[in-house]
Motif scaffolding. Sequence first.
Motif: not given
Length: 450
Positions: A241-252
């Motif tokens: 499984i590939m997990i992308s942690d976009e907590v900081m860099c996500g949502a635009g």
Amino acid sequence: MPMSSAAALPSHIHSTGDLPKVAWAKGSYVYDVDGKQYIDGSGGPAVYCIGHSNPEVNGAIKDQLDRIAHGYRYNFSSDALEELTAIIRRRCGGTLNHMVYVTGGSEAVESCLKLALQYHAARGEMSRRRFIARERSWHGNTLGALSVSGFLERKRAFEGSLLEVSRLSPVNAYRPVAGSGPETVGEACAKELEDEILRVGPEKISAFIFEPVVGAAGGCVPAPEGYVRRVREICDRYGVIMISDEVMCGAGRAGTWRALEQDGVEPDIMAVAKGLAAGYLPLGAAIYSDRVADAIHGRHGAPMTGHTFTAHTACCAAGVAVQKIVEREQLVERVHAMEGTLRAMLADATQDIDAVGDIRGRGFFQAIELVADRGTKTPFAGERKLFMKIRQRAFENGLICYPVGGNVDGINGDVVIIAPPYNATDAELTEIADKTASSIRQVLKAEGLG
């Protein structure tokens, strides 16, 4: 002469015991009870993406509170929950259609890890229990998220109670792994992932987790060209499984709603939090694909992760209001268009500072790395705590930024992260760049380094 550590850093710098008291904020500016003004150059910890005290968001929260603050997720759905889900599905695109809502980034990552484990359990592959992650990464403060993090200073006190995790090299074009260069580091690091899967045994690997743009632990380090596509191929080849942690860099924050959009890749599971509700109320989500959902829902009925405040109604209402503004005002598109301008502002403001080794990032997620020698990229000694001194000096200068240390090897290295609101004006961006540069300059001079 260099200032002593005691003189340069106030006694409360590692605690919250003696900080100024915040009074109010509006837009890109925060004010303390003494009336001092601070420009929020990092959106706090890369959270406040539309600025402070937006009347539309505040009104949406108040309207929700007047109806019901919190309808327990396992008793009720709600308009706010369903509307936010529709927005996230549209912004993610592809097959990322399912969410577990939480109240922050650490919970989001923890839920992602549990979803990966549950996916394999649902498929009868209980041997797949091990995670692979990277050094110089930060995934959160819960024990699972801390286990997969590669941030020595933040996890040292908890060693011995953390999961056993396979750890790979950082993926950084400015500091490529041995035997590679800026153009080949992506392929070299992808091969390192495949080699580790084969060493441990594919049948034992649950998931690989990484940040598309490394935040606090590395200082806005973007994935090199081609790296993520190779990771996707490798994960698919071995059932990982590939997990992308976009907590900081996500949502635009990186200039597209999903940071991995720019890499042309869809993860199986992703974490999002900070910019989702922009700090108006605590909110995060673990988002997972149709493929993951088919296995979990088909065998277990639903994800076996969730909390009392999962999909908190007022928090979801805040998220809806923030995301409506972001979409209506085309703020993600603005961040993408202004990326080069912000980086150029930082470069121009610091052009006379020899210690600036690299300026990097995506969108409104940029960082300045400081080095003792540009040619060798040698960092300043960690015991100098330059990043802490810059944070303090910037604060005194009326700038909130986000310096972090240890980005090179966990001990040495100093970076300053700049992550302004998506709607910060050109004049505000200029002020942020100028105050960042002057704060760095002042600290280096006081330390006898420039």
